[in-house]
Every structure is written in C-alpha cells, then in structure tokens.
Design an enzyme around this catalytic site. Structure first.
Site, PDB file in Angstrom:
ATOM      1  N   SER A   1       0.822  -1.210   0.000  1.00 18.77           N
ATOM      2  CA  SER A   1       0.000   0.000   0.000  1.00 18.77           C
ATOM      3  C   SER A   1       0.856   1.260   0.000  1.00 18.77           C
ATOM      4  O   SER A   1       0.330   2.353  -0.155  1.00 18.77           O
ATOM      5  CB  SER A   1      -0.924   0.011   1.220  1.00 18.77           C
ATOM      6  OG  SER A   1      -0.176  -0.046   2.406  1.00 18.77           O
TER       7      SER A   1
ATOM      8  N   HIS B   1      -2.905  -4.259  -5.346  1.00 20.74           N
ATOM      9  CA  HIS B   1      -3.205  -3.726  -4.030  1.00 20.74           C
ATOM     10  C   HIS B   1      -4.646  -4.040  -3.660  1.00 20.74           C
ATOM     11  O   HIS B   1      -5.576  -3.435  -4.175  1.00 20.74           O
ATOM     12  CB  HIS B   1      -2.946  -2.221  -4.021  1.00 20.74           C
ATOM     13  CG  HIS B   1      -3.158  -1.575  -2.703  1.00 20.74           C
ATOM     14  ND1 HIS B   1      -3.441  -0.247  -2.573  1.00 20.74           N
ATOM     15  CD2 HIS B   1      -3.137  -2.083  -1.434  1.00 20.74           C
ATOM     16  CE1 HIS B   1      -3.591   0.054  -1.286  1.00 20.74           C
ATOM     17  NE2 HIS B   1      -3.413  -1.052  -0.587  1.00 20.74           N
TER      18      HIS B   1
END
Length: 198
Positions: A36, A57
C-alpha cells in the site's frame, strides 16, 4: 502462474521474497506485490524479470472491499497487466489500473479522509459516531474500524509516505503514533481504537 505476496511493508523483505520467487518459478510467472506504500518500481529494481512484476493492491477487509488496484511499472509487460486484470475480475473484484505514484490512486483519496477522522476524534467526536455516520453515508466500514482493520502500523507508514510526497496538506494526525506507543496495532493484536476478543 501468478504469485501474490503480502509480506510486511518493508522494501528489503519484499525484494528478498521477489528474488526467492523468481528463483523457484518458471520464467513466465507473474509476481504481484500487495503493497500500500512502497513504489512498485523500487521493489522491481533488482528483478530478474521486471516485465513480470507489478502491484496488486487489495484493500482491508479483503472479503468486503471490492476494489483492486493493479499497478504496473514502466517495465511491466502488457501481457502481465492483462493477466492481473483478468485474475482480479475472475475473483470478483472491480479492477482499476493505476500509475506507480505515491499513494497509487486510492490512498491519495483515503489518507485525507482518514486524517480528518483522526482530527475529529482528537477534537472529541466519539469514534462510534464517526463510524456510524460514514457507514450510513455508504462506506462499507467506518474510518476508525478501517484503521483497526488495516493496522495502525500500516496506516502510520502510509501516512508518512503521503506526507513526504505532498507536504503539510497531508500531515497525519498525532493520534496514531500515540496509539502505537501504547502497543495498539488494531485488530491484528486485539487492541486499536477498539478492543477485540478472540
């Protein structure tokens, strides 16, 4: 083949996992990192097969969050990007392809929202009220619950990355650092903003 790693948010650890994965898999294997905060290009910098490396992600909680960011580098091949998008769709995610920039796409939007929730809490707004209002507004979970789900350590790291990239307009609340100093990491250790019992 597709390998998705989700190890700790540490560049050296992720590079080690990438190198070990490349050594143990066929040349066609795609390596996706679920980071992230760390630029995908930094993770892929020493890759033997940089065309096969990208970011995927996922968001916490994964079973409730439908979005998936696919993040290629300038060296990621079009076939690798297409395979990652196809895989994401096959598992039921809404897939967006985004550039490898600080915060990717979602965190550039999410961090200011989370910072403001921290400021409101610090000013005395009850955390239960913040969560309830935002779920009524349409969010799957409220901002305080989300911080606990993601992990306060991960949230703090993401906040620092965004602050470095965008300056004081994204300065994080001091609240998370205070909670971390009290060993409150969120759901992962049973103590964050809320208490969790197994």
């Amino acid at each position: 083949d597709l390998v998705i790693e989700a190890v700790f948010e540490d560049l050296d650890v992720k590079r080690t996992v990438l190198a070990e994965t490349e050594a143990a898999t066929p040349a066609t294997t795609i390596f996706a990192t679920n980071t992230s905060t760390i630029p995908i290009a930094d993770i892929a910098a020493r890759a033997a097969r940089p065309g096969n490396v990208l970011g995927m992600h996922f968001f916490s909680p994964v079973d409730r969050m439908p979005l998936l960011e696919v993040i290629p580098t300038e060296h990621t091949s079009p076939a690798t990007i297409a395979s990652a998008v196809q895989f994401g769709r096959r598992i039921g995610k809404t897939v967006i392809v985004v550039r490898d920039r600080p915060g990717f796409w979602v965190n550039r939007i999410l961090i200011p929202y989370m910072n403001e929730a921290g400021q409101l809490f610090a000013e005395g707004v009850p955390m239960e009220l913040l969560d309830r209002l935002m779920t009524r507004f349409g969010f799957p979970v409220g901002p305080i619950t989300l911080l606990d789900e993601v992990g306060l350590d991960v949230g703090a790291k993401a906040g620092k990355v965004m602050h470095q990239a965008f300056g004081d307009r994204l300065k994080p609340s001091d609240l998370i650092e205070k909670l971390l100093a009290d060993q409150r990491m969120g759901r992962k250790n049973g103590r964050g903003f809320y208490h969790y019992h197994n």
